[in-house]
Write an enzyme that holds these catalytic residues in place. Structure first.
Site, mmCIF file in Angstrom:
data_model
loop_
_atom_site.group_PDB
_atom_site.id
_atom_site.type_symbol
_atom_site.label_atom_id
_atom_site.label_comp_id
_atom_site.label_asym_id
_atom_site.label_seq_id
_atom_site.Cartn_x
_atom_site.Cartn_y
_atom_site.Cartn_z
ATOM 1 N N GLU A 91 0.821 -1.212 0.000
ATOM 2 C CA GLU A 91 0.000 0.000 0.000
ATOM 3 C C GLU A 91 0.850 1.254 0.000
ATOM 4 O O GLU A 91 1.906 1.313 0.629
ATOM 5 C CB GLU A 91 -0.922 0.014 1.225
ATOM 6 C CG GLU A 91 -2.086 -0.942 1.060
ATOM 7 C CD GLU A 91 -2.875 -1.116 2.349
ATOM 8 O OE1 GLU A 91 -2.338 -1.741 3.282
ATOM 9 O OE2 GLU A 91 -4.006 -0.621 2.409
ATOM 10 N N CYS A 104 3.614 8.537 0.895
ATOM 11 C CA CYS A 104 4.002 7.625 1.966
ATOM 12 C C CYS A 104 4.093 6.219 1.380
ATOM 13 O O CYS A 104 3.114 5.692 0.874
ATOM 14 C CB CYS A 104 2.949 7.690 3.071
ATOM 15 S SG CYS A 104 3.278 6.532 4.402
ATOM 16 N N CYS A 111 4.073 -6.543 8.312
ATOM 17 C CA CYS A 111 5.110 -6.051 9.232
ATOM 18 C C CYS A 111 5.319 -7.075 10.335
ATOM 19 O O CYS A 111 4.356 -7.627 10.863
ATOM 20 C CB CYS A 111 4.672 -4.719 9.836
ATOM 21 S SG CYS A 111 5.940 -3.966 10.889
ATOM 22 N N CYS A 115 3.373 -3.834 17.236
ATOM 23 C CA CYS A 115 2.882 -2.661 17.952
ATOM 24 C C CYS A 115 1.370 -2.801 18.114
ATOM 25 O O CYS A 115 0.651 -3.058 17.140
ATOM 26 C CB CYS A 115 3.227 -1.395 17.180
ATOM 27 S SG CYS A 115 4.999 -1.265 16.811
ATOM 28 N N CYS A 118 -1.214 -0.550 16.019
ATOM 29 C CA CYS A 118 -1.087 -0.454 14.558
ATOM 30 C C CYS A 118 -1.761 -1.637 13.874
ATOM 31 O O CYS A 118 -1.508 -2.795 14.199
ATOM 32 C CB CYS A 118 0.380 -0.411 14.167
ATOM 33 S SG CYS A 118 0.633 -0.299 12.384
ATOM 34 N N CYS A 342 -1.886 6.915 9.300
ATOM 35 C CA CYS A 342 -0.820 6.163 9.987
ATOM 36 C C CYS A 342 -1.414 4.997 10.750
ATOM 37 O O CYS A 342 -2.361 5.162 11.512
ATOM 38 C CB CYS A 342 -0.125 7.018 11.033
ATOM 39 S SG CYS A 342 0.732 8.420 10.409
#
Ligand code: SAH
Length: 359
Positions: A91, A104, A111, A115, A118, A342
């Site tokens: 993305e 971005c 990932c 976290c 996220c 984010c």
């Protein structure tokens, strides 16, 4: 096996073109075709002889990502969802801004970090992206925003803040940055790029030794180990003291007037009290850092167990930092309605802002 041209530096492209028995100036034409004119097929490179275009068609591909969907937010932010050749999601987000637009990009598919705030974490690591897959994200976003090959009106900033941990894919990332800075290509210099890390300490130290490098942002999210261990488990490997001493070393390598940035996601009732603000300011001051702090109100997404801190809370937190000499800024969320903000990238589709894949 076809050669992926977006993945090659100018020198590597020259070598490849040489191996086809072609003269060096053909490599310059092809590099410009891919990166400056941002063409997506050899057929469009009409400055090349027809036979060479046919040969290239059998031996090489320009790009490998396929655009699956494009989402456009009510605030103008665009999110692109691509698939790699092996069907992994990638993305990219285009953020129009008054002064200068920002792209971005992602450094990994999924990932590996966990976290808790996220959404990307929920994908796990699917795989590292290649340099070419990073460069292509920028090419597609630029073409979509401005038109194919059209020069960026005010230049563009890049942030490596999409999916993934850039410093766990360091070499391909740095290669992509080298490819993108070429004046004969995209010509986006490292000074226009910011890379964000959750705190991979050895890579922060390594970046400190590189002169032509992107800006650095560090995701902190908590001012003490107890809370940071919980929110960002990578902290158990590289706790705050180690992280900040690497930051100190990095800061020493900065030019005068250059700063790096801490990012601090503001989670309602979790890390946003006045006491947390004081701890954060003391931490930064104790390490004699001159970094600025970007406060990012949490972008909520199902099933993340957090809510954003209220505007008043964020403001009070910011004022405490400022009162202790730490410069702090509040980031305005962008593209929340299309899951482009984010921490919201998880290859989801949204009814909102959807449009056909091909712009
Ligand atoms: N892995 C890198 C790159 C991702 S950057 C890193 O951690 O820095 C993504 C930024 O968005 C980080 O600063 C992270 O703290 C922040 N973030 C993650 N999830 C978020 C959320 N739900 N709301 C707001 N910010 C978030």
């Amino acid at each position: 096996m076809q050669t992926h041209l977006a993945c090659l530096t100018q020198a590597e492209l020259s070598e490849f073109v040489g191996s086809l028995g072609e003269p060096a100036y053909r490599a310059r034409q092809i590099f410009a075709g891919v990166h400056a004119r941002r063409l997506n097929s050899f057929a469009e490179m009409t400055d090349l002889p027809r036979e060479l275009r046919a040969k290239l068609d059998t031996r090489a591909v320009i790009s490998t990502l396929t655009l699956e969907s494009r989402y456009i937010s009510s605030d103008g932010t665009r999110r692109y969802l691509f698939k790699t050749l092996d069907n992994r999601p990638v993305e990219t987000v285009f953020i129009p801004e008054e002064r200068r637009d920002t792209i971005c990009f992602s450094s990994q598919s999924g990932c590996p970090l966990q976290c808790t705030f996220c959404l990307t974490a929920q994908l796990g690591l699917l795989r590292n992206l290649t340099a070419g897959e990073i460069v292509e994200q920028i090419i597609v976003a630029l073409n979509d925003a401005y038109g194919i090959g059209v020069k960026t009106p005010r230049g563009t900033n890049l942030v490596g803040m999409g999916a993934g941990e850039p410093f766990l894919n360091f070499d391909p990332l740095m290669k992509a940055i080298r490819i993108m800075k070429e004046p004969a290509g995209l010509h986006i210099v490292p000074n226009r790029i910011t890379v964000s890390t959750a705190g991979i300490v050895p890579r922060i130290r390594e970046l400190a030794t590189i002169s032509d490098r992107p800006h650095l942002a560090i995701s902190l999210a908590a001012p003490n180990d107890e809370l940071r261990d919980e929110l960002m488990p990578i902290n158990k490997k590289w706790p705050i003291e180690e992280l900040l001493s690497a930051c100190r070393e990095f800061e020493k390598s900065l030019k005068r007037n250059e700063r790096f940035t801490f990012e601090y996601v503001m989670l309602d009732g979790v890390n946003d009290s006045d006491e947390h603000a004081r701890q954060l300011a003391n931490l930064i001051n104790r390490h004699r850092l001159h970094a600025k702090v970007n406060l990012i109100p949490h972008n909520p997404a199902e099933p993340l167990p957090y809510q954003p801190s209220s505007t008043e809370r964020v403001e009070s937190f910011r004022k405490i930092l400022e009162s202790k000499g730490v410069h702090a800024f509040v980031r305005r969320p962008r593209g929340r309605d299309i899951l482009a903000a984010c921490g919201q990238l998880a290859a989801r589709s949204t009814a909102q802002g959807a449009s056909e894949a091909r712009p």
